[in-house]
Design a protein around this motif. Structure first.
Motif, PDB file in Angstrom:
ATOM      1  N   LEU A  89      -7.950 -14.236   0.435  1.00 40.80           N
ATOM      2  CA  LEU A  89      -7.963 -15.310   1.601  1.00 40.80           C
ATOM      3  C   LEU A  89      -9.403 -15.538   2.281  1.00 40.80           C
ATOM      4  O   LEU A  89      -9.792 -16.659   2.753  1.00 40.80           O
ATOM      5  CB  LEU A  89      -6.798 -14.953   2.620  1.00 40.80           C
ATOM      6  CG  LEU A  89      -5.629 -15.209   2.014  1.00 40.80           C
ATOM      7  CD1 LEU A  89      -4.484 -14.850   3.260  1.00 40.80           C
ATOM      8  CD2 LEU A  89      -5.240 -16.828   1.748  1.00 40.80           C
ATOM      9  N   LEU A  90      -9.924 -14.262   2.497  1.00 43.65           N
ATOM     10  CA  LEU A  90     -11.419 -14.345   3.275  1.00 43.65           C
ATOM     11  C   LEU A  90     -12.351 -15.092   2.249  1.00 43.65           C
ATOM     12  O   LEU A  90     -13.025 -16.024   3.106  1.00 43.65           O
ATOM     13  CB  LEU A  90     -11.785 -12.951   3.514  1.00 43.65           C
ATOM     14  CG  LEU A  90     -11.282 -12.174   4.735  1.00 43.65           C
ATOM     15  CD1 LEU A  90     -11.359 -10.775   4.705  1.00 43.65           C
ATOM     16  CD2 LEU A  90     -10.965 -12.801   5.861  1.00 43.65           C
ATOM     17  N   MET A  91     -12.162 -14.975   1.031  1.00 42.99           N
ATOM     18  CA  MET A  91     -13.110 -15.713   0.246  1.00 42.99           C
ATOM     19  C   MET A  91     -12.911 -17.118   0.331  1.00 42.99           C
ATOM     20  O   MET A  91     -13.757 -17.855   0.064  1.00 42.99           O
ATOM     21  CB  MET A  91     -13.276 -15.009  -0.904  1.00 42.99           C
ATOM     22  CG  MET A  91     -13.969 -13.705  -1.209  1.00 42.99           C
ATOM     23  SD  MET A  91     -15.291 -13.639  -0.158  1.00 42.99           S
ATOM     24  CE  MET A  91     -16.521 -14.874  -1.350  1.00 42.99           C
ATOM     25  N   ASP A  92     -11.561 -17.647   0.040  1.00 39.22           N
ATOM     26  CA  ASP A  92     -11.083 -18.966   0.158  1.00 39.22           C
ATOM     27  C   ASP A  92     -11.583 -19.695   1.571  1.00 39.22           C
ATOM     28  O   ASP A  92     -12.171 -20.785   1.557  1.00 39.22           O
ATOM     29  CB  ASP A  92      -9.244 -19.248   0.342  1.00 39.22           C
ATOM     30  CG  ASP A  92      -8.882 -18.569  -1.139  1.00 39.22           C
ATOM     31  OD1 ASP A  92      -9.639 -18.904  -2.221  1.00 39.22           O
ATOM     32  OD2 ASP A  92      -7.868 -18.266  -1.153  1.00 39.22           O
ATOM     33  N   MET A  98      -9.273 -24.285  -1.810  1.00 37.83           N
ATOM     34  CA  MET A  98      -8.009 -24.255  -1.672  1.00 37.83           C
ATOM     35  C   MET A  98      -7.353 -22.886  -1.088  1.00 37.83           C
ATOM     36  O   MET A  98      -7.969 -21.782  -1.905  1.00 37.83           O
ATOM     37  CB  MET A  98      -7.151 -24.829  -2.763  1.00 37.83           C
ATOM     38  CG  MET A  98      -5.784 -24.948  -2.627  1.00 37.83           C
ATOM     39  SD  MET A  98      -5.071 -25.554  -3.937  1.00 37.83           S
ATOM     40  CE  MET A  98      -5.106 -24.203  -5.236  1.00 37.83           C
ATOM     41  N   LEU A  99      -6.579 -22.546   0.119  1.00 35.07           N
ATOM     42  CA  LEU A  99      -6.201 -21.485   0.511  1.00 35.07           C
ATOM     43  C   LEU A  99      -5.292 -20.707  -0.392  1.00 35.07           C
ATOM     44  O   LEU A  99      -4.184 -21.389  -0.474  1.00 35.07           O
ATOM     45  CB  LEU A  99      -5.544 -21.608   1.797  1.00 35.07           C
ATOM     46  CG  LEU A  99      -5.039 -20.435   2.537  1.00 35.07           C
ATOM     47  CD1 LEU A  99      -6.805 -19.865   2.974  1.00 35.07           C
ATOM     48  CD2 LEU A  99      -4.460 -20.794   4.014  1.00 35.07           C
ATOM     49  N   ALA A 139      -6.328 -14.565 -15.280  1.00 35.47           N
ATOM     50  CA  ALA A 139      -6.400 -14.776 -13.824  1.00 35.47           C
ATOM     51  C   ALA A 139      -7.087 -15.963 -13.368  1.00 35.47           C
ATOM     52  O   ALA A 139      -6.769 -16.601 -12.480  1.00 35.47           O
ATOM     53  CB  ALA A 139      -6.808 -13.533 -13.150  1.00 35.47           C
ATOM     54  N   GLN A 140      -8.270 -16.098 -13.742  1.00 33.54           N
ATOM     55  CA  GLN A 140      -9.221 -17.344 -13.595  1.00 33.54           C
ATOM     56  C   GLN A 140      -8.493 -18.710 -14.182  1.00 33.54           C
ATOM     57  O   GLN A 140      -8.659 -19.455 -13.325  1.00 33.54           O
ATOM     58  CB  GLN A 140     -10.564 -17.123 -14.458  1.00 33.54           C
ATOM     59  CG  GLN A 140     -11.283 -15.937 -13.580  1.00 33.54           C
ATOM     60  CD  GLN A 140     -12.078 -16.314 -12.229  1.00 33.54           C
ATOM     61  OE1 GLN A 140     -11.847 -17.561 -11.735  1.00 33.54           O
ATOM     62  NE2 GLN A 140     -12.413 -15.358 -11.596  1.00 33.54           N
ATOM     63  N   LEU A 141      -8.065 -18.678 -15.185  1.00 26.53           N
ATOM     64  CA  LEU A 141      -7.267 -19.724 -15.624  1.00 26.53           C
ATOM     65  C   LEU A 141      -6.085 -20.015 -15.016  1.00 26.53           C
ATOM     66  O   LEU A 141      -5.856 -21.369 -14.585  1.00 26.53           O
ATOM     67  CB  LEU A 141      -6.884 -19.462 -17.243  1.00 26.53           C
ATOM     68  CG  LEU A 141      -5.977 -20.785 -17.931  1.00 26.53           C
ATOM     69  CD1 LEU A 141      -6.999 -21.993 -17.914  1.00 26.53           C
ATOM     70  CD2 LEU A 141      -5.656 -20.407 -19.388  1.00 26.53           C
ATOM     71  N   VAL A 142      -5.439 -19.196 -14.431  1.00 20.37           N
ATOM     72  CA  VAL A 142      -4.208 -19.699 -13.399  1.00 20.37           C
ATOM     73  C   VAL A 142      -4.753 -20.142 -12.187  1.00 20.37           C
ATOM     74  O   VAL A 142      -4.344 -20.936 -11.689  1.00 20.37           O
ATOM     75  CB  VAL A 142      -3.505 -18.404 -13.281  1.00 20.37           C
ATOM     76  CG1 VAL A 142      -2.366 -18.557 -12.271  1.00 20.37           C
ATOM     77  CG2 VAL A 142      -2.725 -17.647 -14.527  1.00 20.37           C
ATOM     78  N   GLY A 143      -5.881 -19.317 -11.673  1.00 20.06           N
ATOM     79  CA  GLY A 143      -6.320 -20.001 -10.582  1.00 20.06           C
ATOM     80  C   GLY A 143      -7.081 -21.285 -10.530  1.00 20.06           C
ATOM     81  O   GLY A 143      -6.773 -22.279  -9.814  1.00 20.06           O
ATOM     82  N   ARG A 144      -7.605 -21.702 -11.693  1.00 17.29           N
ATOM     83  CA  ARG A 144      -8.156 -22.886 -11.944  1.00 17.29           C
ATOM     84  C   ARG A 144      -7.096 -24.026 -12.326  1.00 17.29           C
ATOM     85  O   ARG A 144      -7.320 -25.286 -11.693  1.00 17.29           O
ATOM     86  CB  ARG A 144      -9.181 -22.987 -13.043  1.00 17.29           C
ATOM     87  CG  ARG A 144     -10.345 -22.292 -13.103  1.00 17.29           C
ATOM     88  CD  ARG A 144     -11.205 -22.589 -11.724  1.00 17.29           C
ATOM     89  NE  ARG A 144     -12.109 -21.314 -11.432  1.00 17.29           N
ATOM     90  CZ  ARG A 144     -13.451 -21.451 -10.971  1.00 17.29           C
ATOM     91  NH1 ARG A 144     -13.483 -22.831 -10.628  1.00 17.29           N
ATOM     92  NH2 ARG A 144     -14.047 -20.370 -10.592  1.00 17.29           N
TER      93      ARG A 144
END
Length: 192
Positions: A89-92, A98-99, A139-144
């Motif tokens: 969250l801090l990095m977002d 996007m939060l 994990a990166q794919l899900v986030g993207r």
């Protein structure tokens, strides 16, 4: 009719141990636990480094994600999923993303690292990289995909290069984070 004495195993016919009966020696008790200040301090310094503008480079490695995964493997009780969520969250907020985008990625990686932890500790550092590769990519794919779904735009495939670069740094992080323990081991070896 079979007598009772023939049913009992004779002392000569006791089951002999075989090579397959041997269990590996658990090396875990011989590993020193990392000091909590070392774990938390390294995470704090990595978070501060992650706030610098070098992260704007398209192939910049996500050092905070790497440190979270590393400590999730080597000190899982010090890196809960809630910590990964809060740091995400801090990095977002810092990146204006996007939060929850980084939070989702960080939580998936930390969870995957904790699931594979016992298996990974039986192998060397290069095998750790191979174990973590599908977790990082997933994990990166899900986030993207979550970002593309909500924002309505696909950011491209440059994240794959950044993920591979992040994993390529894992052996260096392994050397640096265990440096205090290795110094203690060398001092112990020299005193005897």
């Amino acid at each position: 009719m079979v007598s009772k004495s023939s049913k009992q195993a004779s002392p000569n016919k006791l089951r002999r141990s075989q090579l397959s009966d041997l269990q590996p020696i658990d090396s875990q008790p011989f590993l020193r636990e990392c000091h909590p200040l070392w774990v938390w301090g390294s995470l704090f310094v990595t978070w501060m480094i992650s706030l610098l503008p070098w992260r704007l480079w398209i192939y910049a490695p996500d050092m905070l994600l790497l440190m979270l995964a590393f400590w999730a493997v080597h000190a899982p009780h010090r890196v809960p999923l809630s910590l990964a969520f809060v740091l995400g969250l801090l990095m977002d907020v810092h990146d204006g993303a996007m939060l929850g985008e980084h939070s989702l990625t960080y939580v998936i990686v930390v969870f995957g690292a904790r699931v594979l932890r016992k298996r990974m500790l039986q192998f060397n550092v290069w095998t750790h990289v191979l174990h973590m590769l599908p977790i990082f990519l997933f994990a990166q794919l899900v986030g993207r995909l979550a970002h593309a779904w909500v924002a309505g735009e696909w950011g491209g495939w440059s994240w794959v290069g950044a993920t591979l670069l992040t994993l390529a740094i894992w052996p260096l992080v392994d050397i640096l984070m265990f440096l205090p323990q290795r110094r203690l081991d060398d001092a112990d070896a020299g005193s005897s």
